[in-house]
Design a protein around this motif. Structure first.
Motif, mmCIF file in Angstrom:
data_model
loop_
_atom_site.group_PDB
_atom_site.id
_atom_site.type_symbol
_atom_site.label_atom_id
_atom_site.label_comp_id
_atom_site.label_asym_id
_atom_site.label_seq_id
_atom_site.Cartn_x
_atom_site.Cartn_y
_atom_site.Cartn_z
ATOM 1 N N ILE A 101 0.845 -1.211 0.000
ATOM 2 C CA ILE A 101 0.000 0.000 0.000
ATOM 3 C C ILE A 101 0.872 1.249 0.000
ATOM 4 C CG2 ILE A 101 -1.778 1.284 1.250
ATOM 5 C CD1 ILE A 101 -2.758 -1.363 -0.012
ATOM 6 N N LEU A 102 1.928 1.240 0.793
ATOM 7 C CA LEU A 102 2.849 2.375 0.805
ATOM 8 C C LEU A 102 3.535 2.512 -0.552
ATOM 9 C CD1 LEU A 102 4.250 4.697 2.233
ATOM 10 C CD2 LEU A 102 5.907 3.039 3.142
ATOM 11 N N ALA A 103 3.926 1.388 -1.133
ATOM 12 C CA ALA A 103 4.545 1.411 -2.462
ATOM 13 C C ALA A 103 3.589 2.030 -3.480
ATOM 14 C CB ALA A 103 4.936 -0.007 -2.882
ATOM 15 N N LYS A 104 2.320 1.673 -3.401
ATOM 16 C CA LYS A 104 1.309 2.217 -4.320
ATOM 17 C C LYS A 104 1.134 3.719 -4.113
ATOM 18 C CE LYS A 104 -2.052 2.007 -7.344
ATOM 19 N NZ LYS A 104 -1.704 1.986 -8.757
ATOM 20 N N ILE A 105 1.103 4.153 -2.874
ATOM 21 C CA ILE A 105 0.955 5.583 -2.577
ATOM 22 C C ILE A 105 2.137 6.370 -3.144
ATOM 23 C CG2 ILE A 105 0.943 7.284 -0.694
ATOM 24 C CD1 ILE A 105 -0.747 5.169 0.898
ATOM 25 N N VAL A 106 3.339 5.846 -2.975
ATOM 26 C CA VAL A 106 4.525 6.508 -3.529
ATOM 27 C C VAL A 106 4.448 6.530 -5.054
ATOM 28 C CG1 VAL A 106 7.042 6.374 -3.766
ATOM 29 C CG2 VAL A 106 5.977 5.981 -1.535
ATOM 30 N N GLY A 107 4.038 5.397 -5.646
ATOM 31 C CA GLY A 107 3.887 5.334 -7.098
ATOM 32 C C GLY A 107 2.887 6.347 -7.621
ATOM 33 N N ILE A 108 1.768 6.463 -6.932
ATOM 34 C CA ILE A 108 0.744 7.443 -7.314
ATOM 35 C C ILE A 108 1.314 8.859 -7.222
ATOM 36 C CG2 ILE A 108 -1.419 8.532 -6.564
ATOM 37 C CD1 ILE A 108 -2.376 5.680 -5.784
ATOM 38 N N GLY A 109 2.001 9.154 -6.135
ATOM 39 C CA GLY A 109 2.552 10.502 -5.943
ATOM 40 C C GLY A 109 3.552 10.886 -7.016
ATOM 41 N N ILE A 110 4.457 9.976 -7.329
ATOM 42 C CA ILE A 110 5.472 10.268 -8.352
ATOM 43 C C ILE A 110 4.815 10.389 -9.728
ATOM 44 C CG2 ILE A 110 7.510 9.343 -9.535
ATOM 45 C CD1 ILE A 110 8.351 8.210 -6.754
ATOM 46 N N ALA A 111 3.874 9.503 -10.021
ATOM 47 C CA ALA A 111 3.181 9.570 -11.306
ATOM 48 C C ALA A 111 2.356 10.858 -11.417
ATOM 49 C CB ALA A 111 2.281 8.350 -11.485
ATOM 50 N N PHE A 112 1.763 11.283 -10.306
ATOM 51 C CA PHE A 112 0.975 12.516 -10.307
ATOM 52 C C PHE A 112 1.851 13.711 -10.666
ATOM 53 C CE2 PHE A 112 -0.808 16.293 -8.339
ATOM 54 C CZ PHE A 112 -2.117 16.242 -8.798
ATOM 55 N N ILE A 113 3.015 13.807 -10.054
ATOM 56 C CA ILE A 113 3.943 14.913 -10.352
ATOM 57 C C ILE A 113 4.397 14.836 -11.810
ATOM 58 C CG2 ILE A 113 6.206 15.913 -9.800
ATOM 59 C CD1 ILE A 113 4.045 16.354 -7.636
ATOM 60 N N ALA A 114 4.692 13.625 -12.281
ATOM 61 C CA ALA A 114 5.109 13.455 -13.682
ATOM 62 C C ALA A 114 3.990 13.885 -14.627
ATOM 63 C CB ALA A 114 5.511 12.005 -13.933
ATOM 64 N N ASN A 115 2.758 13.461 -14.335
ATOM 65 C CA ASN A 115 1.630 13.840 -15.188
ATOM 66 C C ASN A 115 1.383 15.339 -15.172
ATOM 67 O OD1 ASN A 115 0.434 10.737 -14.757
ATOM 68 N ND2 ASN A 115 0.008 11.700 -16.701
ATOM 69 N N PHE A 116 1.455 15.943 -13.998
ATOM 70 C CA PHE A 116 1.269 17.399 -13.923
ATOM 71 C C PHE A 116 2.324 18.095 -14.771
ATOM 72 C CE2 PHE A 116 2.198 21.549 -11.976
ATOM 73 C CZ PHE A 116 0.970 22.158 -12.161
ATOM 74 N N SER A 117 3.561 17.641 -14.677
ATOM 75 C CA SER A 117 4.651 18.245 -15.459
ATOM 76 C C SER A 117 4.417 18.074 -16.952
ATOM 77 C CB SER A 117 5.989 17.624 -15.050
ATOM 78 O OG SER A 117 6.238 17.856 -13.689
ATOM 79 N N MET A 118 4.071 16.855 -17.371
ATOM 80 C CA MET A 118 3.834 16.614 -18.806
ATOM 81 C C MET A 118 2.661 17.445 -19.321
ATOM 82 S SD MET A 118 4.483 12.517 -19.350
ATOM 83 C CE MET A 118 3.662 11.960 -17.858
ATOM 84 N N ASN A 119 1.603 17.528 -18.529
ATOM 85 C CA ASN A 119 0.439 18.294 -18.973
ATOM 86 C C ASN A 119 0.720 19.788 -18.998
ATOM 87 O OD1 ASN A 119 -1.595 16.372 -19.686
ATOM 88 N ND2 ASN A 119 -1.638 15.793 -17.536
ATOM 89 N N SER A 120 1.434 20.285 -18.004
ATOM 90 C CA SER A 120 1.748 21.721 -17.954
ATOM 91 C C SER A 120 2.722 22.131 -19.046
ATOM 92 C CB SER A 120 2.359 22.084 -16.602
ATOM 93 O OG SER A 120 1.440 21.904 -15.575
ATOM 94 N N LEU A 121 3.750 21.306 -19.250
ATOM 95 C CA LEU A 121 4.836 21.688 -20.153
ATOM 96 C C LEU A 121 4.628 21.252 -21.607
ATOM 97 C CD1 LEU A 121 7.781 20.812 -17.759
ATOM 98 C CD2 LEU A 121 6.816 23.081 -18.222
ATOM 99 N N ILE A 122 3.812 20.221 -21.826
ATOM 100 C CA ILE A 122 3.666 19.691 -23.177
ATOM 101 C C ILE A 122 2.225 19.760 -23.675
ATOM 102 C CG2 ILE A 122 3.959 17.651 -24.643
ATOM 103 C CD1 ILE A 122 6.203 16.788 -22.618
ATOM 104 N N VAL A 123 1.331 19.049 -23.001
ATOM 105 C CA VAL A 123 -0.036 18.876 -23.503
ATOM 106 C C VAL A 123 -0.795 20.213 -23.554
ATOM 107 C CG1 VAL A 123 -2.268 17.718 -23.135
ATOM 108 C CG2 VAL A 123 -0.122 16.484 -22.695
ATOM 109 N N PHE A 124 -0.725 20.989 -22.489
ATOM 110 C CA PHE A 124 -1.475 22.251 -22.428
ATOM 111 C C PHE A 124 -0.565 23.460 -22.494
ATOM 112 C CE2 PHE A 124 -4.276 19.139 -20.423
ATOM 113 C CZ PHE A 124 -5.454 19.379 -21.102
ATOM 114 N N ARG A 125 0.604 23.289 -23.060
ATOM 115 C CA ARG A 125 1.568 24.380 -23.192
ATOM 116 C C ARG A 125 0.937 25.523 -23.989
ATOM 117 N NH1 ARG A 125 5.688 22.214 -26.700
ATOM 118 N NH2 ARG A 125 4.444 23.053 -28.385
ATOM 119 N N ARG A 126 1.096 26.715 -23.482
ATOM 120 C CA ARG A 126 0.597 27.909 -24.204
ATOM 121 C C ARG A 126 1.459 28.117 -25.429
ATOM 122 N NH1 ARG A 126 -4.201 28.551 -21.964
ATOM 123 N NH2 ARG A 126 -4.093 28.870 -19.744
ATOM 124 N N ARG A 127 0.857 28.156 -26.561
ATOM 125 C CA ARG A 127 1.600 28.261 -27.819
ATOM 126 C C ARG A 127 1.813 29.699 -28.214
ATOM 127 N NH1 ARG A 127 1.372 23.308 -27.466
ATOM 128 N NH2 ARG A 127 0.140 21.690 -28.296
#
Length: 127
Positions: A101-127
């Motif tokens: 369960i702790l491993a899953k929580i850590v995995g979720i947290g790291i993936a969340f930060i990665a997704n936020f970064s990808m979405n902010s910097l790539i997917v929804f980047r202001r053109r």
């Protein structure tokens, strides 16, 4: 982007991601109760949650047009990368003896930060 704007965007992203997680678990649970296999239920629930998350993130977090097919596919690609990060982190930590369960929580947290970064910097980047 200013620090206060980043915090505000992150907070809204946290809300949409949290609701998407609830949708994911709810749809998974429902489909599982109907007799769907875990793999099928997990895949369908992930896709339903991803669709909700894309539309809500587009509108509520980044004020972007959610009807963009290219952006939608980019969002899905980023979500799949996040899923891969989540599964790999969870699996590796659990293999090294971390409570699953702790491993899953850590995995979720790291993936969340990665997704936020990808979405902010790539997917929804202001053109």
């Amino acid at each position: 982007m200013r620090s206060s704007a980043i915090r505000s965007t992150f907070a809204r992203y946290l809300v949409t991601g949290g609701v998407a997680a609830i949708i994911d678990v709810s749809v998974f649970s429902y489909l599982n109760s109907l007799g769907f296999t875990i793999l099928v239920a997990a895949t369908i629930s992930f896709l339903v949650a991803c669709l909700f998350n894309y539309i809500s993130t587009s509108i509520f977090v980044f004020a972007a047009d959610w009807r963009s097919v290219a952006r939608g596919l980019s969002f899905l690609a980023a979500a799949l990368v996040g899923l891969l990060i989540n599964v790999l982190i969870t699996s590796c930590l659990a293999a090294y003896g971390v409570w699953p369960i702790l491993a899953k929580i850590v995995g979720i947290g790291i993936a969340f930060i990665a997704n936020f970064s990808m979405n902010s910097l790539i997917v929804f980047r202001r053109r």
